[in-house]
Design an enzyme around this catalytic site. Sequence first.
Site, short mmCIF file in Angstrom:
data_model
loop_
_atom_site.label_atom_id
_atom_site.label_comp_id
_atom_site.label_asym_id
_atom_site.label_seq_id
_atom_site.Cartn_x
_atom_site.Cartn_y
_atom_site.Cartn_z
N ASP A 161 0.78 -1.15 -0.03
CA ASP A 161 -0.04 0.11 -0.03
C ASP A 161 1.03 1.30 0.08
OD1 ASP A 161 -3.15 0.83 1.71
OD2 ASP A 161 -1.99 1.76 0.06
C1 GLC Z 1 -4.28 4.45 -0.08
C2 GLC Z 1 -5.18 3.31 -0.07
C3 GLC Z 1 -5.23 2.30 -1.26
C4 GLC Z 1 -4.86 3.07 -2.34
C5 GLC Z 1 -3.45 3.63 -2.32
C6 GLC Z 1 -3.34 4.62 -3.47
O1 GLC Z 1 -3.50 4.81 1.02
O2 GLC Z 1 -4.96 2.57 1.29
O3 GLC Z 1 -6.44 1.84 -1.01
O4 GLC Z 1 -4.96 2.28 -3.57
O5 GLC Z 1 -3.21 4.27 -1.28
O6 GLC Z 1 -4.11 5.47 -3.50
#
Ligand code: GLC
Length: 651
Positions: free
Chosen positions: A220
């Site tokens: 993430d």
């Molecule tokens: C965010 C979210 C994830 C998302 C990623 C890109 O923190 O947790 O679901 O796809 O970062 O934005």
Amino acid sequence: MKKSELTAAEKRKLVMGMNSWSNDDLDGKIYRFRMADGPIGLRTPIDPDDESKGIRPSTVYPSAQTLSHTWEPECAEKMGEAIANDCIEAGVDIILGPAVNIKRLPTCGRNFEYYSEDPILAGRLAAAYINGVQKCHVGTSMKHFCCNNTEYARLFCSSEVDERTLREIYLKPFEIAAKAKPWTTMCSYNLVNGTLMSENKELFRVLREEFGFDGLIESDWTAVRRTANSVNAGLDLEMPHHESRAAQFEEDYAAGIVDETMLDTAAGRVLDLAEKCEAESKLRKITMTEEERKALALRIAEDGIVLLKNDDGLLPLHGEKIMITGAPERKLFYGGGSARVTPDGDYVRLSRALADLGCDVCYRESTREPVGGQICMNGSAISCREELKNRDVAIIEVGDDSSCETEGRDRQTIRLTKEEESVIHYLSAFCDKVIVVVYAGSAVDMSPWIDEVSAVVWAGFGGQRGNEALANVLTGRTNPSGKLTETFPLRFEDIPAANAYIDPETVCYEEGLMVGYRYFETRKKPVLFPFGYGLSYSSFIYSDLKTETDGKTVTASFTITNTSDVDGKEIAQLYVSGFSPEKDRPRRELKGFTKVTVPAHESVRTSISFTVDDLKTFSVKKGSWMPCKDAFAVEIGPNCHEIALKAKIKK
Ligand code: GLC
């Protein structure tokens, strides 16, 4: 470019993104794939290299919660296809979805992005979504692996989960969805049993060796603490690029603490994904027109609406004079964070949608825009009361907007604001036809006011066509068929997971398997609305259950009769009980479901099948899956609490 041609420096570049949305293309030597949020609509910068230019408008589809209320994997597949079409038009290679985390508690700020409290339902919807996206040669990212069940302290909290619960509840949706071969999996921020998910070698092993996942594991965004540790654990791609971590990675590499084999494998997977995206990009073509995508958004919003209460058959409306009040009338109520899509069309207010259907409707303000999560009441509730003297029905719109339900924080309560509850009490005091419409992404405690109103309709976060869908349901053009995929408790405190906010560093999943209906049904605790609950303008009865088994697959056939004058759709659920040799098990567990269209006054024969393998349970003592007992019970009904048909099975 072959992996063998990569220099060591290039391998180190490859395992960390180049910017917020792409891999490092090694100065143009390899394809630069582009990723974008989010599971319920395309959220991507107009210019990924200059995000100050804003977010590209796109279709705001219904939320994952709304989609799950259809109980139709076909809907999930179609939504995946539609979003893939949006991606193709925007030049996006991978959509960062589906989000398959289990709804452990209703306050989680991202529940609108998740499907269910039940792992089978969540996994099957996720697998269908993945198939829908990837059949269009666009990739997916199954997320957030795993146990990211609250937003409260997601960046550093450890989810303490016993192995059986982990396997049967929290990993299960990923296990099911992995069979659809998502191109990537996104690991979560949190720790599981004390190990950061971005460094969780053991769970990466389970994902790959036991679930058969053969794609790329990415972090993430900013979930990596130290790149070397993540690479050594089996993470393939750190997102996004981070200067200081890149510098630390160089130091660690020079110090010899980076496992060369793991680095080589990770860099190879990034290279493979780049090559895959490049090859697949040549095969992409638009398969749904813009109109078809918008029509799908309407259809899913309609079938995702849940009729929760309808006293004296007040709904559907038949020409009554309507007054509408409530903040959701003035703006799109939707969840916040990375899933928030910028709509590419105007917000159609419910009053407009009803007027377009020929209704006599007016709007009177009683609450103002949410301010910091609070919807403020103003003095014009009096004007509502005056207006109601000339009206037959009051529709009160209530709910959560992105200041309440969003990534990065949890709701403080599952009740409506005091102002909204006051308006309901106030207007119900002198109007005996009050319909409350709830725009929210997860369970709401309605117990303070539900007995005072005639009808309650769960609009959910229905997307930019949500109010057109709602108008169709309120006027009977669409017969509601949606059913809840999470328990609505009488009070938040009734949830066994209410302990989630005691310690920001550790949350113990003490309830084990007793998540959602598994708890309430086993402990015989009352709820506001049970898992699988939803009313219709039709009425259905179940009869004539027949079961057959070949020792591997069990098939339950039964008849659903529509005793009303209205054609309708019914979602029947199949639960199994008494199948495990262990004692402390949930009373019943969902093992199948089906949705059938039944014309007025007609009967339809249908069936649901499951395998005895679906009944395996995980033994912590043996560290493996155990076969089910020889005899168990099949239970079929309209929701987890109302069992209409039951049969004993000997496998
Ligand atoms: C965010 C979210 C994830 C998302 C990623 C890109 O923190 O947790 O679901 O796809 O970062 O934005």
